[in-house]
Write a protein that holds these residues in place. Structure first.
Motif, mmCIF file in Angstrom:
data_model
loop_
_atom_site.group_PDB
_atom_site.id
_atom_site.type_symbol
_atom_site.label_atom_id
_atom_site.label_comp_id
_atom_site.label_asym_id
_atom_site.label_seq_id
_atom_site.Cartn_x
_atom_site.Cartn_y
_atom_site.Cartn_z
ATOM 1 N N ASN A 92 -0.396 3.393 -11.283
ATOM 2 C CA ASN A 92 -0.297 2.416 -10.404
ATOM 3 C C ASN A 92 1.152 2.705 -9.839
ATOM 4 O OD1 ASN A 92 -1.081 0.063 -9.049
ATOM 5 N ND2 ASN A 92 -0.013 -1.282 -10.225
ATOM 6 N N LEU A 131 0.879 -1.177 -0.080
ATOM 7 C CA LEU A 131 -0.112 0.004 0.024
ATOM 8 C C LEU A 131 0.860 1.275 0.084
ATOM 9 C CD1 LEU A 131 -3.070 0.681 0.198
ATOM 10 C CD2 LEU A 131 -2.692 1.022 2.686
ATOM 11 N N VAL A 177 -8.471 6.707 -4.772
ATOM 12 C CA VAL A 177 -7.738 5.285 -4.927
ATOM 13 C C VAL A 177 -8.391 4.879 -6.290
ATOM 14 C CG1 VAL A 177 -7.999 4.643 -2.516
ATOM 15 C CG2 VAL A 177 -10.089 4.287 -3.867
ATOM 16 N N ARG A 178 -7.706 4.037 -6.966
ATOM 17 C CA ARG A 178 -8.192 3.506 -8.194
ATOM 18 C C ARG A 178 -9.453 2.489 -7.962
ATOM 19 N NH1 ARG A 178 -2.994 2.876 -7.947
ATOM 20 N NH2 ARG A 178 -3.128 0.623 -7.456
ATOM 21 N N ASP A 204 -1.021 3.985 -4.466
ATOM 22 C CA ASP A 204 -2.326 3.351 -4.417
ATOM 23 C C ASP A 204 -3.504 4.196 -3.622
ATOM 24 O OD1 ASP A 204 -1.431 0.685 -5.233
ATOM 25 O OD2 ASP A 204 -0.148 0.796 -3.468
ATOM 26 N N MET A 252 -7.099 -3.025 0.845
ATOM 27 C CA MET A 252 -7.388 -1.622 0.652
ATOM 28 C C MET A 252 -8.833 -1.255 1.340
ATOM 29 S SD MET A 252 -7.093 1.277 -0.632
ATOM 30 C CE MET A 252 -5.986 1.099 -2.117
ATOM 31 N N LEU A 277 -1.440 7.864 -9.352
ATOM 32 C CA LEU A 277 -2.248 7.145 -9.083
ATOM 33 C C LEU A 277 -3.076 6.227 -10.309
ATOM 34 C CD1 LEU A 277 -4.028 6.396 -6.332
ATOM 35 C CD2 LEU A 277 -5.753 8.077 -6.871
ATOM 36 N N SER A 297 -8.923 -1.320 -7.251
ATOM 37 C CA SER A 297 -8.285 -1.842 -6.125
ATOM 38 C C SER A 297 -9.198 -1.793 -4.945
ATOM 39 C CB SER A 297 -7.217 -0.757 -5.788
ATOM 40 O OG SER A 297 -7.606 0.362 -5.341
#
Length: 296
Positions: free
Chosen positions: A140, A94, A272-273, A143, A282, A137, A276
């Motif tokens: 990648n 992370l 955040v993506r 995170d 996460m 972000l 994920s």
């Protein structure tokens, strides 16, 4: 030729002392155990066990196979466990970055709790001074991004954290300290001390000076909040900080703060993506972030 089932069979024979006991441990028939044993003995042309002894005794060749089993099988078990944990998002890395350069006072307790609850997750940090943290972000490279700019970008989601006021920070003896609130025109002859990021990412610029089409006389940068406060206290310039940050230094009498106009209020988010969000580690981190209360 040796494979895992042969190693498992040999360790079962050692722990149980008989073909019948090994068959129960491995949930196969005794004839299947006998067949596996003959298979490997025929391949190498050596006996591995003395079948006449009770419990079974292992020949030198059998002891060599057991040494290999004791080395290999625990590694295989650990790898299988790690793969399962990866598959369920229980372990991984992370990586955090923050555009809020004074966030670690409230973020550290969250990180300490997270380390205890998710010991198999490696935490890493980026400075947050990169020119395009949202792109990091997306790419990648990080995170989680702590930001006051929830840019509407596909594949990114934002968790609201708390609202804060960005205030002008001054020396107690500064001429502007006598004002109840600060107007944009007041800063035309001032040195503005900021963090080394793009102007559009600074609250005071994006939400106060740029809309008024006004620029300070000079901009000076520093990466450290403590240094920024020292420069302001020494009347080397003025700065803008979140209310919870400047409050600590106001209590010490080092600086004072004033509202920018009728108030510049911002919302802090965790970006955040979206891909994920299904990871367990996460989800665990975001659940802890939901407990964040604005510092005072």
């Amino acid at each position: 030729m040796l494979d895992l089932r042969h190693l498992q069979m040999m360790t079962a024979l050692r722990s149980q002392g008989s073909l019948a006991g090994a068959s129960e441990e491995l949930h196969v028939t005794a004839s299947a155990i006998s067949h596996q044993l003959k298979e490997i003995e025929n391949y190498y042309g050596l006996s591995l066990v003395n079948r006449r002894s009770r419990p079974l005794n292992f020949t030198p060749a059998g002891k060599e196979v057991l040494k290999l089993a004791d080395s290999i099988l625990p590694q295989v078990a650990r790898t299988a466990t790690n793969i399962k944990r990866l598959a369920h998002g229980q372990t991984g890395q992370l990586r955090l970055a923050s555009e809020c350069h004074s966030c670690f006072d409230w973020l550290m307790p969250i990180l300490n709790r997270y380390r205890k609850e998710w010991r198999d997750v490696e935490l890493d940090f980026s400075t947050g001074f990169e020119p395009e943290p949202h792109q990091m972000l997306i790419d990648n490279d990080i995170d989680v991004l702590i930001t006051a700019s929830p840019l509407p970008i596909d594949k990114l989601s934002y968790l609201p954290l708390f609202r804060y006021e960005s205030r002008l920070v001054l020396s107690p003896t500064h001429v502007l300290a006598d004002k109840v609130c600060i107007d944009p025109d007041d800063l035309t002859d001032q040195t503005l001390i900021t963090y080394p990021v793009e102007q559009k990412r600074l609250d005071i610029m994006a939400n106060f000076l740029i809309p008024a089409d006004i620029m300070p006389k000079k901009i000076r940068t520093t990466e450290l909040t403590a240094m920024l406060i020292q420069l302001v206290a020494s009347e080397r310039g003025v700065a803008s900080l979140p209310d919870w940050v400047v409050a600590e230094y106001e209590r010490k009498g080092w600086v004072v703060s004033r509202p920018l106009g009728s108030g510049v209020f911002c919302q802090l988010y965790a970006g955040v993506r979206q891909d994920s969000l299904e990871l367990s580690f996460m989800q665990g981190f975001l659940e802890l972030l939901k407990t964040v209360v604005k510092p005072s």
